[in-house]
Design a protein around this motif. Sequence first.
Motif, mmCIF file in Angstrom:
data_model
loop_
_atom_site.group_PDB
_atom_site.id
_atom_site.type_symbol
_atom_site.label_atom_id
_atom_site.label_comp_id
_atom_site.label_asym_id
_atom_site.label_seq_id
_atom_site.Cartn_x
_atom_site.Cartn_y
_atom_site.Cartn_z
ATOM 1 N N MET A 42 0.778 -1.288 -0.185
ATOM 2 C CA MET A 42 -0.055 0.116 -0.127
ATOM 3 C C MET A 42 0.955 1.261 0.015
ATOM 4 N N THR A 43 0.559 2.242 -1.004
ATOM 5 C CA THR A 43 1.299 3.296 -0.869
ATOM 6 C C THR A 43 0.859 4.413 -0.222
ATOM 7 N N LEU A 44 1.441 5.547 -0.011
ATOM 8 C CA LEU A 44 0.941 6.717 0.487
ATOM 9 C C LEU A 44 -0.370 7.201 -0.251
ATOM 10 N N THR A 45 -0.292 7.153 -1.601
ATOM 11 C CA THR A 45 -1.434 7.628 -2.525
ATOM 12 C C THR A 45 -2.715 6.765 -2.314
ATOM 13 N N LYS A 78 -6.305 8.097 -0.889
ATOM 14 C CA LYS A 78 -7.712 7.414 -1.356
ATOM 15 C C LYS A 78 -8.505 6.699 -0.297
ATOM 16 N N ALA A 79 -7.946 5.964 0.284
ATOM 17 C CA ALA A 79 -8.793 5.036 1.445
ATOM 18 C C ALA A 79 -9.385 6.361 2.423
ATOM 19 N N GLN A 80 -8.678 7.429 2.791
ATOM 20 C CA GLN A 80 -9.193 8.340 3.610
ATOM 21 C C GLN A 80 -10.284 9.100 2.968
ATOM 22 N N ALA A 81 -10.188 9.580 1.695
ATOM 23 C CA ALA A 81 -11.077 10.016 0.966
ATOM 24 C C ALA A 81 -12.357 9.285 0.941
ATOM 25 N N VAL A 112 4.275 14.969 -1.066
ATOM 26 C CA VAL A 112 3.259 14.154 -0.368
ATOM 27 C C VAL A 112 3.539 13.599 1.212
ATOM 28 N N GLN A 113 4.481 13.427 1.374
ATOM 29 C CA GLN A 113 4.988 12.809 2.681
ATOM 30 C C GLN A 113 4.666 13.953 3.785
ATOM 31 N N LYS A 114 4.987 15.106 3.379
ATOM 32 C CA LYS A 114 4.763 16.253 4.566
ATOM 33 C C LYS A 114 3.184 16.355 4.675
ATOM 34 N N VAL A 115 2.571 16.371 3.704
ATOM 35 C CA VAL A 115 0.824 16.351 3.615
ATOM 36 C C VAL A 115 0.532 15.083 4.235
ATOM 37 N N GLY A 116 1.016 13.823 4.123
ATOM 38 C CA GLY A 116 0.768 12.802 4.795
ATOM 39 C C GLY A 116 0.644 13.031 6.218
ATOM 40 N N MET A 117 1.816 13.551 6.839
ATOM 41 C CA MET A 117 1.901 13.688 8.377
ATOM 42 C C MET A 117 1.008 14.757 8.622
ATOM 43 N N PHE A 140 -0.630 6.061 7.919
ATOM 44 C CA PHE A 140 -0.013 7.470 7.269
ATOM 45 C C PHE A 140 1.136 7.457 8.051
ATOM 46 N N PHE A 141 1.404 7.486 9.262
ATOM 47 C CA PHE A 141 2.549 7.658 10.019
ATOM 48 C C PHE A 141 3.965 7.137 9.566
ATOM 49 N N TRP A 142 3.348 5.656 9.142
ATOM 50 C CA TRP A 142 4.496 4.630 8.503
ATOM 51 C C TRP A 142 4.876 4.800 7.423
ATOM 52 N N LYS A 143 3.912 5.234 6.415
ATOM 53 C CA LYS A 143 4.117 5.525 5.099
ATOM 54 C C LYS A 143 4.704 6.883 4.953
#
Length: 120
Positions: free
Chosen positions: A1-4, A8-11, A69-74, A114-117
């Motif tokens: 599973m990627t951050l992308t 999508k799962a969050q959405a 994308v990683q900063k936004v993920g955090m 999200f933290f992991w990825k």
Amino acid sequence: MTLTHLFKAQAIFAWMWVVMIWLAPEMVVEPGGWTLTPNLESMLQLLSVPMLGLGVLAWMAPTWTGSNVQKVGMTYGVGLNLLFLAVQMFHVLTDAAQLDLLGVIPTTILIVLFFWKSRA
């Protein structure tokens, strides 16, 4: 599973809440120990609009942010979800609501993923 995929799962998770608010509002309020009233239903419908927007932001975040994308993920995936979880726990601790695992478990899973990825 990627951050992308996580975005999508969050959405999809956000949009599921929107659908439940409009089609089955009882499912949204009863696990928290609340009684659905016309006023509460109206408030939920109003709050479904920002939830719809959060879903759109999550869906588009990987495209819009590119290499950030990683900063936004955090920020979005960890920070915002932690805030959702904190508010839910506050309501439980102050007896304003009962513990609703329908919100807590998926939110906790998303925070961890999200933290992991986002740290990879």
